[in-house]
Design a protein around this motif. Structure first.
Motif, PDB file in Angstrom:
ATOM      1  N   SER A 173     112.214 -46.339 -10.567  1.00 29.27           N
ATOM      2  CA  SER A 173     113.168 -46.197 -11.659  1.00 29.27           C
ATOM      3  C   SER A 173     113.170 -47.442 -12.531  1.00 29.27           C
ATOM      4  O   SER A 173     112.725 -48.523 -12.106  1.00 29.27           O
ATOM      5  CB  SER A 173     114.585 -45.967 -11.118  1.00 29.27           C
ATOM      6  N   ALA A 174     113.707 -47.279 -13.735  1.00 31.96           N
ATOM      7  CA  ALA A 174     113.856 -48.420 -14.630  1.00 31.96           C
ATOM      8  C   ALA A 174     114.823 -49.440 -14.033  1.00 31.96           C
ATOM      9  O   ALA A 174     114.632 -50.651 -14.187  1.00 31.96           O
ATOM     10  CB  ALA A 174     114.355 -47.945 -15.987  1.00 31.96           C
ATOM     11  N   ALA A 175     115.847 -48.969 -13.331  1.00 27.66           N
ATOM     12  CA  ALA A 175     116.819 -49.883 -12.732  1.00 27.66           C
ATOM     13  C   ALA A 175     116.149 -50.767 -11.678  1.00 27.66           C
ATOM     14  O   ALA A 175     116.427 -51.970 -11.591  1.00 27.66           O
ATOM     15  CB  ALA A 175     117.976 -49.093 -12.117  1.00 27.66           C
ATOM     16  N   GLU A 176     115.273 -50.179 -10.865  1.00 25.05           N
ATOM     17  CA  GLU A 176     114.540 -50.977  -9.882  1.00 25.05           C
ATOM     18  C   GLU A 176     113.648 -51.998 -10.573  1.00 25.05           C
ATOM     19  O   GLU A 176     113.545 -53.150 -10.134  1.00 25.05           O
ATOM     20  CB  GLU A 176     113.714 -50.072  -8.977  1.00 25.05           C
ATOM     21  N   ALA A 177     112.994 -51.575 -11.653  1.00 24.82           N
ATOM     22  CA  ALA A 177     112.135 -52.497 -12.392  1.00 24.82           C
ATOM     23  C   ALA A 177     112.939 -53.648 -12.977  1.00 24.82           C
ATOM     24  O   ALA A 177     112.505 -54.808 -12.953  1.00 24.82           O
ATOM     25  CB  ALA A 177     111.398 -51.746 -13.504  1.00 24.82           C
ATOM     26  N   GLU A 178     114.110 -53.367 -13.491  1.00 20.79           N
ATOM     27  CA  GLU A 178     114.964 -54.417 -14.048  1.00 20.79           C
ATOM     28  C   GLU A 178     115.381 -55.413 -12.975  1.00 20.79           C
ATOM     29  O   GLU A 178     115.437 -56.628 -13.218  1.00 20.79           O
ATOM     30  CB  GLU A 178     116.195 -53.793 -14.706  1.00 20.79           C
ATOM     31  N   ARG A 179     115.675 -54.920 -11.781  1.00 18.51           N
ATOM     32  CA  ARG A 179     116.048 -55.836 -10.687  1.00 18.51           C
ATOM     33  C   ARG A 179     114.871 -56.738 -10.298  1.00 18.51           C
ATOM     34  O   ARG A 179     115.060 -57.912  -9.958  1.00 18.51           O
ATOM     35  CB  ARG A 179     116.546 -55.038  -9.477  1.00 18.51           C
ATOM     36  N   VAL A 208     103.328 -47.509  -9.121  1.00 21.04           N
ATOM     37  CA  VAL A 208     103.709 -46.104  -9.227  1.00 21.04           C
ATOM     38  C   VAL A 208     102.893 -45.362  -8.184  1.00 21.04           C
ATOM     39  O   VAL A 208     101.666 -45.286  -8.274  1.00 21.04           O
ATOM     40  CB  VAL A 208     103.437 -45.550 -10.636  1.00 21.04           C
ATOM     41  N   GLU A 209     103.585 -44.834  -7.170  1.00 18.60           N
ATOM     42  CA  GLU A 209     102.872 -44.197  -6.060  1.00 18.60           C
ATOM     43  C   GLU A 209     103.680 -43.066  -5.426  1.00 18.60           C
ATOM     44  O   GLU A 209     103.396 -42.660  -4.299  1.00 18.60           O
ATOM     45  CB  GLU A 209     102.475 -45.232  -5.007  1.00 18.60           C
ATOM     46  N   THR A 210     104.678 -42.564  -6.160  1.00 15.66           N
ATOM     47  CA  THR A 210     105.459 -41.426  -5.681  1.00 15.66           C
ATOM     48  C   THR A 210     105.749 -40.490  -6.847  1.00 15.66           C
ATOM     49  O   THR A 210     105.596 -40.856  -8.021  1.00 15.66           O
ATOM     50  CB  THR A 210     106.806 -41.865  -5.081  1.00 15.66           C
ATOM     51  N   ARG A 211     106.200 -39.279  -6.514  1.00 12.91           N
ATOM     52  CA  ARG A 211     106.578 -38.311  -7.546  1.00 12.91           C
ATOM     53  C   ARG A 211     107.676 -38.885  -8.443  1.00 12.91           C
ATOM     54  O   ARG A 211     107.642 -38.751  -9.663  1.00 12.91           O
ATOM     55  CB  ARG A 211     107.050 -37.014  -6.872  1.00 12.91           C
ATOM     56  N   ARG A 212     108.678 -39.526  -7.832  1.00  9.86           N
ATOM     57  CA  ARG A 212     109.774 -40.102  -8.614  1.00  9.86           C
ATOM     58  C   ARG A 212     109.284 -41.250  -9.493  1.00  9.86           C
ATOM     59  O   ARG A 212     109.707 -41.400 -10.640  1.00  9.86           O
ATOM     60  CB  ARG A 212     110.883 -40.599  -7.685  1.00  9.86           C
ATOM     61  N   GLY A 213     108.405 -42.076  -8.955  1.00  8.50           N
ATOM     62  CA  GLY A 213     107.862 -43.168  -9.751  1.00  8.50           C
ATOM     63  C   GLY A 213     107.072 -42.662 -10.941  1.00  8.50           C
ATOM     64  O   GLY A 213     107.147 -43.222 -12.046  1.00  8.50           O
ATOM     65  N   LEU A 214     106.311 -41.595 -10.721  1.00  7.55           N
ATOM     66  CA  LEU A 214     105.536 -41.007 -11.809  1.00  7.55           C
ATOM     67  C   LEU A 214     106.451 -40.503 -12.925  1.00  7.55           C
ATOM     68  O   LEU A 214     106.184 -40.728 -14.110  1.00  7.55           O
ATOM     69  CB  LEU A 214     104.682 -39.863 -11.262  1.00  7.55           C
ATOM     70  N   ALA A 215     107.541 -39.837 -12.537  1.00  7.59           N
ATOM     71  CA  ALA A 215     108.478 -39.326 -13.536  1.00  7.59           C
ATOM     72  C   ALA A 215     109.124 -40.444 -14.342  1.00  7.59           C
ATOM     73  O   ALA A 215     109.492 -40.245 -15.507  1.00  7.59           O
ATOM     74  CB  ALA A 215     109.559 -38.491 -12.844  1.00  7.59           C
ATOM     75  N   ALA A 216     109.241 -41.632 -13.738  1.00  2.14           N
ATOM     76  CA  ALA A 216     109.893 -42.765 -14.402  1.00  2.14           C
ATOM     77  C   ALA A 216     108.897 -43.766 -14.970  1.00  2.14           C
ATOM     78  O   ALA A 216     109.302 -44.822 -15.457  1.00  2.14           O
ATOM     79  CB  ALA A 216     110.816 -43.473 -13.408  1.00  2.14           C
ATOM     80  N   ALA A 217     107.599 -43.455 -14.928  1.00  2.00           N
ATOM     81  CA  ALA A 217     106.573 -44.437 -15.303  1.00  2.00           C
ATOM     82  C   ALA A 217     106.771 -44.977 -16.711  1.00  2.00           C
ATOM     83  O   ALA A 217     106.625 -46.181 -16.956  1.00  2.00           O
ATOM     84  CB  ALA A 217     105.182 -43.818 -15.157  1.00  2.00           C
ATOM     85  N   GLU A 249     109.560 -45.210 -18.458  1.00  2.00           N
ATOM     86  CA  GLU A 249     110.734 -46.077 -18.484  1.00  2.00           C
ATOM     87  C   GLU A 249     110.466 -47.407 -17.789  1.00  2.00           C
ATOM     88  O   GLU A 249     110.932 -48.458 -18.238  1.00  2.00           O
ATOM     89  CB  GLU A 249     111.914 -45.370 -17.805  1.00  2.00           C
ATOM     90  N   ILE A 250     109.708 -47.371 -16.696  1.00  2.00           N
ATOM     91  CA  ILE A 250     109.371 -48.595 -15.975  1.00  2.00           C
ATOM     92  C   ILE A 250     108.525 -49.510 -16.857  1.00  2.00           C
ATOM     93  O   ILE A 250     108.778 -50.718 -16.976  1.00  2.00           O
ATOM     94  CB  ILE A 250     108.625 -48.261 -14.672  1.00  2.00           C
ATOM     95  N   ALA A 251     107.511 -48.938 -17.499  1.00  2.00           N
ATOM     96  CA  ALA A 251     106.612 -49.725 -18.337  1.00  2.00           C
ATOM     97  C   ALA A 251     107.325 -50.321 -19.545  1.00  2.00           C
ATOM     98  O   ALA A 251     106.893 -51.351 -20.080  1.00  2.00           O
ATOM     99  CB  ALA A 251     105.443 -48.862 -18.796  1.00  2.00           C
ATOM    100  N   ALA A 252     108.423 -49.693 -19.976  1.00  2.00           N
ATOM    101  CA  ALA A 252     109.134 -50.157 -21.167  1.00  2.00           C
ATOM    102  C   ALA A 252     110.025 -51.360 -20.907  1.00  2.00           C
ATOM    103  O   ALA A 252     110.466 -52.020 -21.857  1.00  2.00           O
ATOM    104  CB  ALA A 252     109.977 -49.007 -21.731  1.00  2.00           C
ATOM    105  N   ILE A 253     110.295 -51.682 -19.639  1.00  2.00           N
ATOM    106  CA  ILE A 253     111.235 -52.768 -19.324  1.00  2.00           C
ATOM    107  C   ILE A 253     110.627 -54.118 -19.713  1.00  2.00           C
ATOM    108  O   ILE A 253     109.536 -54.464 -19.267  1.00  2.00           O
ATOM    109  CB  ILE A 253     111.584 -52.760 -17.820  1.00  2.00           C
ATOM    110  N   PRO A 254     111.298 -54.918 -20.527  1.00  2.00           N
ATOM    111  CA  PRO A 254     110.814 -56.262 -20.853  1.00  2.00           C
ATOM    112  C   PRO A 254     110.677 -57.102 -19.588  1.00  2.00           C
ATOM    113  O   PRO A 254     111.563 -57.102 -18.735  1.00  2.00           O
ATOM    114  CB  PRO A 254     111.906 -56.825 -21.772  1.00  2.00           C
ATOM    115  N   GLY A 255     109.560 -57.789 -19.463  1.00  2.00           N
ATOM    116  CA  GLY A 255     109.291 -58.576 -18.265  1.00  2.00           C
ATOM    117  C   GLY A 255     108.374 -57.896 -17.284  1.00  2.00           C
ATOM    118  O   GLY A 255     107.806 -58.552 -16.406  1.00  2.00           O
TER     119      GLY A 255
END
Length: 241
Positions: free
Chosen positions: A98-104, A139-148, A150-156
C-alpha cells in the motif's frame, strides 16, 4: 563498499542499460572476493530468505567493490536503519502492499526533517556511503500489484522491485503464465510512469525472454543466486571432465 561514487544518484538520474546483479544468499566475505571480476554490476544481499543476517552485512560490504543492495527481512524501521548505517547503496523491502506502507518506509529511511531515522557515528559516514541510498519496495503480492501505481508515486520511493515467484504464488498461476507475465509488466510499467527505477529477480532465462517479448525493461536485474551459480558451474565442470 562500492568505490563507484554516486551509484544511487546515478540510477535516479537514469540507467543507460540494464545492470545485472548476483543475488547473494550464503557467500562469506571470502566468497565475494572470489566472485570479483565475474561481471556482476551489483550485489544483492538477501537478509530475508538467505543464510545471512544483518550483523554479517558490513563484512560483506568490506569484501566487494561492487555496489550492494540489501533485501531486508521485514519492514522493521530499526533493521532498515541498521542496513543504511552499514553503508549499503540501497535497500529492497519485501511485500509492500500500500501507499501507506511505502510512506512509512520513506519516513524510516530518511533523516529529519523529512523522516524519522536517527543519525549517529555509523560505518556509512566513515566510508562515505550515500546518505540517501536507494529505497526499493517489492511488489510481490496481488495487493501490492493493485497498489503499484500508488506506491511508485510516493516521494522518496526510488523504484519498484518485482518478486515474480511470490507474485505467481499470490496470483495462483505459474510464473511464466500469461497472467503473471502481464502482472510483472504492469508493476514495472507503474514504476516507469512515475520515472522510477525498475528491478526484478528472474533466475530463469526463459522468464527473461518472456519479459523481453513484452518490452519490459529492467534497470536492475538480479540474474540468479550464488547457490544456483555454484550448482550450475559445478555441473558444467563435472560434465567437462
Amino acid at each position: 563498499m562500492s568505490d563507484a561514487p554516486g551509484f544511487a544518484d546515478s540510477l535516479r538520474a537514469g540507467v543507460p542499460a540494464t545492470l545485472r546483479g548476483l543475488w547473494v544468499t550464503f557467500l562469506t566475505p571470502f566468497g565475494l572476493e572470489v566472485v570479483a571480476g565475474s561481471g556482476a554490476d551489483w550485489i544483492g544481499v538477501d537478509l530475508q530468505h538467505g543464510d545471512l543476517h544483518l550483523a554479517q552485512l558490513a563484512p560483506l560490504l568490506r569484501a566487494t567493490d561492487a555496489p550492494v543492495l540489501a533485501r531486508l527481512g521485514s519492514h522493521d524501521p530499526a533493521a532498515l536503519a541498521r542496513a543504511i548505517d552499514a553503508g549499503v547503496d540501497g535497500v529492497i523491502v519485501p511485500t509492500v502492499e500500500s501507499a501507506a506502507e511505502a510512506e512509512r518506509l520513506v519516513a524510516a529511511a530518511h533523516l529529519p526533517p523529512r523522516g524519522r531515522r536517527s543519525g549517529g557515528h555509523a560505518r556509512a559516514g566513515l566510508v562515505g556511503a550515500p546518505e540517501r541510498p536507494l529505497l526499493l519496495p517489492m511488489v510481490e503480492t496481488r495487493r501490492g500489484l493493485a497498489a503499484a501505481d500508488e506506491i511508485a508515486a510516493i516521494p522518496g520511493i526510488d523504484g519498484i522491485f518485482v518478486g515474480p515467484y511470490d507474485l505467481a504464488l499470490s496470483l495462483g498461476k505459474p510464473v511464466r503464465s500469461e497472467k503473471v507475465l502481464d502482472a510483472i509488466h504492469e508493476a514495472l510499467a507503474a514504476a516507469r510512469r512515475h520515472g522510477r527505477i525498475t528491478g526484478a529477480f528472474t533466475g530463469d532465462p526463459g522468464l527473461v525472454a518472456d519479459l523481453d517479448e513484452r518490452g519490459a525493461v529492467l534497470d536492475l536485474h538480479a540474474v540468479d543466486t550464488d547457490a544456483a551459480a555454484l550448482r550450475a558451474g559445478l555441473a558444467a565442470l563435472l560434465e567437462a571432465r
